[in-house]
Design an enzyme around this catalytic site. Structure first.
Site, PDB file in Angstrom:
ATOM      1  N   ASN A   1       0.735  -1.190   0.048  1.00 27.38           N
ATOM      2  CA  ASN A   1       0.104  -0.032  -0.046  1.00 27.38           C
ATOM      3  C   ASN A   1       0.934   1.445  -0.035  1.00 27.38           C
ATOM      4  O   ASN A   1       0.593   2.249  -0.674  1.00 27.38           O
ATOM      5  CB  ASN A   1      -0.815  -0.115   1.227  1.00 27.38           C
ATOM      6  CG  ASN A   1      -0.299  -0.149   2.548  1.00 27.38           C
ATOM      7  OD1 ASN A   1       0.953  -0.719   2.506  1.00 27.38           O
ATOM      8  ND2 ASN A   1      -1.020   0.591   3.598  1.00 27.38           N
TER       9      ASN A   1
ATOM     10  N   GLY B   1       2.534  -5.222   7.237  1.00 33.07           N
ATOM     11  CA  GLY B   1       1.584  -5.908   6.682  1.00 33.07           C
ATOM     12  C   GLY B   1       0.306  -6.399   7.670  1.00 33.07           C
ATOM     13  O   GLY B   1       0.104  -5.525   8.622  1.00 33.07           O
ATOM     14  N   SER B   2      -0.684  -7.286   7.269  1.00 38.45           N
ATOM     15  CA  SER B   2      -1.681  -7.538   7.932  1.00 38.45           C
ATOM     16  C   SER B   2      -1.252  -8.367   9.048  1.00 38.45           C
ATOM     17  O   SER B   2      -0.386  -9.313   8.987  1.00 38.45           O
ATOM     18  CB  SER B   2      -2.755  -8.353   6.989  1.00 38.45           C
ATOM     19  OG  SER B   2      -2.034  -9.735   6.891  1.00 38.45           O
TER      20      SER B   2
ATOM     21  N   GLU C   1       4.851  -4.308  12.195  1.00 38.21           N
ATOM     22  CA  GLU C   1       3.886  -3.370  11.950  1.00 38.21           C
ATOM     23  C   GLU C   1       2.698  -3.806  11.281  1.00 38.21           C
ATOM     24  O   GLU C   1       2.657  -3.786   9.934  1.00 38.21           O
ATOM     25  CB  GLU C   1       4.599  -2.246  11.174  1.00 38.21           C
ATOM     26  CG  GLU C   1       5.953  -1.782  11.750  1.00 38.21           C
ATOM     27  CD  GLU C   1       5.818  -1.328  13.096  1.00 38.21           C
ATOM     28  OE1 GLU C   1       4.632  -1.099  13.592  1.00 38.21           O
ATOM     29  OE2 GLU C   1       6.748  -1.161  13.749  1.00 38.21           O
TER      30      GLU C   1
ATOM     31  N   CYS D   1      -2.657   1.413   6.752  1.00 36.71           N
ATOM     32  CA  CYS D   1      -2.888   0.491   8.018  1.00 36.71           C
ATOM     33  C   CYS D   1      -3.594   1.321   9.231  1.00 36.71           C
ATOM     34  O   CYS D   1      -4.140   0.934  10.201  1.00 36.71           O
ATOM     35  CB  CYS D   1      -1.532  -0.055   8.370  1.00 36.71           C
ATOM     36  SG  CYS D   1      -0.016   1.189   8.618  1.00 36.71           S
TER      37      CYS D   1
ATOM     38  N   GLU E   1     -10.299  -6.022   9.288  1.00 35.21           N
ATOM     39  CA  GLU E   1      -9.659  -4.768   8.797  1.00 35.21           C
ATOM     40  C   GLU E   1     -10.411  -4.444   7.340  1.00 35.21           C
ATOM     41  O   GLU E   1     -10.119  -5.276   6.455  1.00 35.21           O
ATOM     42  CB  GLU E   1      -8.361  -4.874   8.813  1.00 35.21           C
ATOM     43  CG  GLU E   1      -7.516  -3.397   8.378  1.00 35.21           C
ATOM     44  CD  GLU E   1      -6.088  -3.380   8.544  1.00 35.21           C
ATOM     45  OE1 GLU E   1      -5.625  -2.300   8.315  1.00 35.21           O
ATOM     46  OE2 GLU E   1      -5.544  -4.449   8.429  1.00 35.21           O
TER      47      GLU E   1
END
Length: 519
Positions: free
Chosen positions: A122, A195-196, A217, A251, A343
């Site tokens: 992203n 990332g997720s 993160e 995020c 999310e």
């Protein structure tokens, strides 16, 4: 479209080469690190247009957007590391408790070794280069793995590192799923992953096999609270920017809103007005409105919009083939729907109402800990309650997302939103081992020799007395001893007449100095 080759066989030779380089201590030289950071800055400046073009092709961002959310802030982050590296890399002297003295203590910040940075799609540049710069500043060798979902950015970042940094110390490994799965199985000295939460768990699980520490993160659902005394216009503008920048693929985006019941209608109306100002009558035609990264993710968002049991008060249009999702606001969706349990990572904003801040806090605390929590309003009591009774990676009052740009604040999550932090000194220390060094004197007289057998009652009593003052710094004891010794010496000198004689002898010299000073 740019093609990323998924060749996992390329990992091992590069990893071994960087391990060999690190063992030569080449990257431990602070001047070498500074030179590499300067080269990185030069590359970011000279390749800025290429980087923007790649971001535009991957995510549909404008030049202004790529500068604000990628190139400028990335350069600023690298510049911050360069500006402070001399200070941060210095040895740090610390107190030595008297009970273990006499001796000196210090902390040396040494590099960990070979660091793996896994960037997100992203914000491919901003999630890749700043953590890499922190690892370089700390003296590590680094491998950067960009996301294959942003292939143009991946290739330009490969070119940036290959052209401007020392190839024996730093590398970019491109690849898809197979490379991503295999690279985390190597015995790196640190992995920094953005990332997720789901992917973060896989990285942590793989890293645990080699006891590799991680800085994760991750994302999550960042709550936003809009109180009745907020500035509606400013609040709407900043929530829109925080939610809809990069088409919501951020995020730390505002994931859902609790707005005070008394201003619900005014808030919704203000959001509609400001979204129209931001992106025009048809956001699809706005050059400032981004696209979803892939068709798959567009379809995922389309499904979220089909199953929520709420009221769409703005937007809702999806065009899968064009990877377009309209800025959308949903009022009171089902709290157990996917839109509220996953999310969102897209331009969809659920809105709920509240009257009691305590119930909002209970709701937030019943969910996984978010990466950020946003509060809009001026109620100091409610601000304090949120700070004291909730847990999140960060808490921000009257703004969204932009706390990331403060290099003096660590950026990191807690619980489900990750662990560890970077940015500024937090990044430098996160990529370093704080090695304690204790240098003990060979002085071995009483009372410092009571630690040895044979043990007696007297030794035990003395040792117990020492431990009652275990936290007393050695320097305080030394200073106190010197001061007492000085007083004793002055007393003896006065008693024997030495002090009086000294004053008589020194008086002419003191008078002369005094007169000279007056002139």
């Amino acid at each position: 479209m740019a093609q990323i080759i998924d060749n996992s066989d390329a990992i091992e030779p590069i990893f071994k080469k960087l391990q060999e380089t690190f063992r030569t201590h080449k990257t431990k030289d602070v001047n070498f690190r500074k030179a590499q950071l300067r080269n990185l800055l030069k590359g970011l400046e000279e390749m800025e247009q290429e980087l923007h073009q790649a971001l535009q092709e991957d995510l549909g961002v404008t030049l202004f957007s790529s500068q604000m959310t990628s190139t400028i802030i990335t350069k600023t982050d690298v510049e911050n590391q360069l500006a402070h590296i001399d200070k941060w890399s210095k040895e740090e002297s610390v107190d030595t408790p008297f009970v273990i003295g006499p001796g000196t203590s210090k902390i040396i910040y040494e590099p960990l070794g070979v660091v793996l940075v896994i960037a997100a799609w992203n914000y491919p540049l901003y999630t890749g280069i700043p953590p890499m710069a922190a690892a370089i500043a700390a003296g590590n060798c680094v491998i950067l793995k960009p996301s294959e979902l942003a292939p143009h950015s991946s290739q330009v970042m490969y070119k940036l590192v290959d052209k401007y940094l020392d190839k024996s110390c730093y590398a970019v490994i491109q690849g898809g799923v197979e490379v991503s799965k295999k690279i985390t199985t190597f015995a790196f000295d640190l992995i920094i992953f953005t990332g997720s939460p789901e992917k973060g768990k896989l990285v942590a699980r793989a890293a645990s096999e080699n006891l590799v520490p991680c800085i994760l993160e991750l994302g999550g659902k960042s709550p936003t609270i809009v109180d009745k005394d907020c500035s509606l216009n400013v609040t709407a503008q900043r929530i829109i920017q925080g939610r809809f920048t990069n088409a919501g693929q951020t995020c730390v985006a505002c994931d859902y809103v609790f707005v005070h019941e008394s201003i619900k209608d005014a808030f919704i109306n203000e959001m509609k007005i400001e979204i129209k100002k931001f992106f025009g009558e048809n956001p699809q035609n706005s050059p400032d409105y981004s696209r979803i990264v892939t068709t798959f993710h567009t379809q995922r968002l389309e499904k979220l919009l089909q199953n929520h049991d709420g009221q769409i008060v703005l937007g809702g249009q999806v065009k899968v083939n064009e990877k377009y999702v309209e800025p959308t606001i949903i009022l009171e969706p089902n709290q157990n729907s996917q839109i509220m349990t996953e999310e969102i990572f897209g331009p969809i904003l659920p809105v709920f109402t509240f009257n009691d801040i305590g119930k909002v806090i209970t709701f937030i605390n019943s969910r996984p800990k978010p990466l950020a929590l946003y509060y809009y309003g001026n109620n100091s009591k409610n601000k304090k309650l949120l700070e004291q009774q909730t847990s999140s990676g960060a808490i921000v009052h009257n703004d969204s997302v932009f706390h990331l740009l403060n290099p003096n604040l660590p950026f990191g999550g807690v619980g489900n939103s990750g662990y560890g932090a970077y940015h500024g000194i937090a990044g430098f220390k996160g990529c370093s081992h704080a090695k304690p060094v204790f240098n003990k004197s060979t002085l071995n007289i009483y009372p410092f020799n009571i630690r040895y057998p044979p043990f007696t009652k007297h030794k035990l009593q003395t040792l117990s007395l020492f431990f009652k003052f275990a936290e007393l710094p050695q320097r305080h004891v030394v200073n106190a001893t010197l001061f007492i010794s000085f007083l004793v010496a002055m007393k003896i000198a006065s008693k024997k007449g030495y002090l009086k004689r000294f004053l008589e002898i020194s008086k002419p010299y003191v008078d002369k100095l005094w007169n000279s000073a007056n002139l």
